[in-house]
Each structure stands twice: as structure tokens, then as C-alpha cells.
Design a protein around this motif. Structure first.
Motif, PDB file in Angstrom:
ATOM      1  N   VAL A   1       0.833  -1.185   0.000  1.00 21.07           N
ATOM      2  CA  VAL A   1       0.000   0.000   0.000  1.00 21.07           C
ATOM      3  C   VAL A   1       0.880   1.252   0.000  1.00 21.07           C
ATOM      4  N   ASP A   2       0.408   2.291  -0.661  1.00 20.24           N
ATOM      5  CA  ASP A   2       1.123   3.572  -0.735  1.00 20.24           C
ATOM      6  C   ASP A   2       0.394   4.626   0.098  1.00 20.24           C
ATOM      7  N   VAL A   3       1.155   5.444   0.765  1.00 23.58           N
ATOM      8  CA  VAL A   3       0.614   6.626   1.461  1.00 23.58           C
ATOM      9  C   VAL A   3       1.443   7.837   1.048  1.00 23.58           C
ATOM     10  N   THR A   4       0.840   9.003   1.235  1.00 23.07           N
ATOM     11  CA  THR A   4       1.496  10.238   0.797  1.00 23.07           C
ATOM     12  C   THR A   4       1.717  11.164   1.984  1.00 23.07           C
ATOM     13  N   LEU A   5       2.889  11.781   2.025  1.00 20.28           N
ATOM     14  CA  LEU A   5       3.224  12.795   3.026  1.00 20.28           C
ATOM     15  C   LEU A   5       3.198  14.177   2.367  1.00 20.28           C
ATOM     16  N   GLU A   6       3.037  15.182   3.182  1.00 23.29           N
ATOM     17  CA  GLU A   6       3.034  16.558   2.678  1.00 23.29           C
ATOM     18  C   GLU A   6       3.749  17.464   3.684  1.00 23.29           C
ATOM     19  N   CYS A   7       4.028  18.682   3.248  1.00 23.41           N
ATOM     20  CA  CYS A   7       4.715  19.635   4.128  1.00 23.41           C
ATOM     21  C   CYS A   7       3.757  20.159   5.190  1.00 23.41           C
TER      22      CYS A   7
END
Length: 277
Positions: free
Chosen positions: A62-68
Motif C-alpha cells: 500500500v502507498d501513502v502520501t506525506l506533505e509539508c
């Protein structure tokens, strides 16, 4: 009596052996469940997106996304990471502080930006000479930009007060502003004490202080002056006369003393001849 399970009449399985038969299946399920990754966490100025925060399971692949984080912007990278063998791949996202940049110029206003213009910086509002800050004297760099509203309004002075036995030139209903000049005049028979005009200064005070009007009293003042000088003149004259009289008597006295020892050498020849006859 042994309990058994009839599987369509083909064979009978004891009930006690059923857990042993199901154990491998349970172990397989546990093993597959253990292959999931733990819930990821942000670090520093990098956080999970709202979508990732709403996920409960993180299975293999599974992929997850990070942000600033708030107040930071992407410097490089995408912020994506994947669950591989129970571990998350390292994200390549790097973030830096947002730069609010110099505040928008305003009339009669400048800013002290020695602290910088990055997220979290605080700068001071400076008004031109003769103007004062209306609103916040400082601005802060937030994620949405500069906070704090301010304007530079011109300094005003209180309306000139009434002048006893005089008047000022200020007629408008508004207060005098920085740089305005107010003239003063006195009524007939009164003299101005102080400057004949004042200026509204940058401090909101008049410079110099407003004058006053005082009575001249011409007759009284002139009479007093004459009366004051007359005794002095009379005294001088009297002293001079006394000095002259004293000098005259002193002269006669000295002459008398000189005559007692007179050898008559200073007499004229014809007078001597007359005395010899």
C-alpha cells in the motif's frame, strides 16, 4: 464414548482433532496479518495527508502520501512511501519554510525586516515623520501570509484653546494636523507674551507653547518709570551741588592758609611800589 464428525458418511473425524486441523489455517492468517505495516507517522516539518490519516490498515504494497506541514512548502520530492516487508520506504520529500516576502508597500509606511520574511518571522511597522501607527505595530509571517492590519495616519494636535484678550487664526472644525501653523493676535491694549505662531509637531503638541495676552498699561507704566527716574536725577543734582559747595569752601580755606605765610613775592611790581609809598 468418542465424539466424531460425520462428513457425508465417508469418514468420521473426532471432534477433539478439529482444533488441530484448523491451527495451520489460523497461523497463516496471523502471519498474513503480521505482514501489514504499522501506521506511518510524520516527522519534523513533514506530515501525513488527510487521506492517509483516515486509513486504518496498511497491508503489503500500500502507498501513502506525506506533505509539508503548515507554514512549509515543498523544496523537492513527492512525499510518497510504500509498505514493503512490514516497513515503509523512505520518503524523498524535503520541505522549507514559506517566505512571505516583503509586505505590500503602503503610503507613509515602511518596515523593519531585519528578522527576515520567512514563516514565523515578526517585523515592525514604521511610519514616516509626522505619522503614527493606527492598528498593529507588528506583522507576523503565517502560512496564509502577513498578519496584522495597520495604517499610518497623520498626527493631529488638540484644537487651539481660547486666548484671553486675544484670538487664534484656526477656524476649521477639524483638529490641526502635523505641520499646520496657528497664528495668534491680541486685542487692542494687550501685548503678546510668547511667539506669535505655533506649529503642530510630530509629538502631537504645539511647538512652541501657545502665547498669552497681557495688558500694556501705558499710562501707569510710563508714570512709574518717570517717578522712578526723577528721584535719581534729583539725587544726582543734589550730590553735585554739595560737592561744588564743599570744593569752594575747601578752596577758600586753602587760600587763607596760604595767605598767612605769604611772602608777597607773587604781587605785581606796581602794587609793591604802592605799598612802599
Amino acid at each position: 464414548m468418542d465424539a466424531s464428525l460425520d462428513t457425508c458418511g465417508r469418514r468420521r473425524v473426532p471432534l477433539l482433532l478439529l482444533p488441530l486441523l484448523l491451527l495451520p489455517l489460523l497461523l497463516l492468517l496471523v502471519e498474513e496479518a503480521a505482514a501489514d505495516c504499522l501506521k506511518p507517522h510524520g516527522r519534523g516539518n513533514i506530515v501525513l495527508t488527510d487521506e492517509a490519516l483516515l486509513m486504518n490498515d496498511f497491508p503489503e504494497g500500500v502507498d501513502v502520501t506525506l506533505e509539508c506541514a503548515n507554514g512549509y512548502v515543498v523544496e523537492s520530492g513527492s512525499g510518497s512511501m510504500t509498505c514493503v516487508d512490514k516497513n515503509w520506504t523512505e520518503p524523498d520529500l524535503t520541505c522549507k519554510k514559506k517566505d512571505c516576502g516583503p509586505p505590500k508597500p503602503q503610503r507613509n509606511m515602511s518596515f523593519n525586516i531585519s528578522a527576515g520574511t520567512l514563516f514565523g518571522a515578526v517585523i515592525r511597522v514604521i511610519c514616516d515623520k509626522g505619522f503614527q501607527v493606527n492598528g498593529s505595530s507588528y506583522k507576523s509571517c503565517y502560512a496564509t501570509g502577513w498578519s496584522g492590519r495597520a495604517k499610518c495616519g497623520i498626527v493631529t494636535c488638540d484644537k487651539p484653546g481660547e486666548v484671553t484678550n486675544g484670538k487664534s487664526s484656526w477656524v476649521p472644525p477639524d483638529k490641526p494636523k502635523y505641520g499646520d501653523v496657528v497664528q495668534y493676535v491680541c486685542d487692542k491694549g494687550y501685548a503678546l507674551v510668547g511667539a506669535n505662531h505655533v506649529v503642530c509637531s510630530e509629538s502631537g503638541k504645539y511647538d512652541p507653547r501657545p502665547p498669552t495676552c497681557e495688558g500694556k498699561h501705558f499710562g501707569t507704566v510710563d508714570t512709574n518709570k518717570e517717578i522712578g527716574y526723577t528721584p535719581v536725577i534729583v539725587s544726582v543734582i543734589c550730590v553735585s551741588l554739595v560737592a561744588c559747595i564743599v570744593a569752594l569752601f575747601l578752596h577758600k580755606f586753602l587760600l587763607k592758609r596760604k595767605g598767612s605765610y605769604d611772602t608777597r613775592e607773587d604781587l605785581k611790581p606796581e602794587l609793591l611800589l604802592f605799598q612802599n609809598l
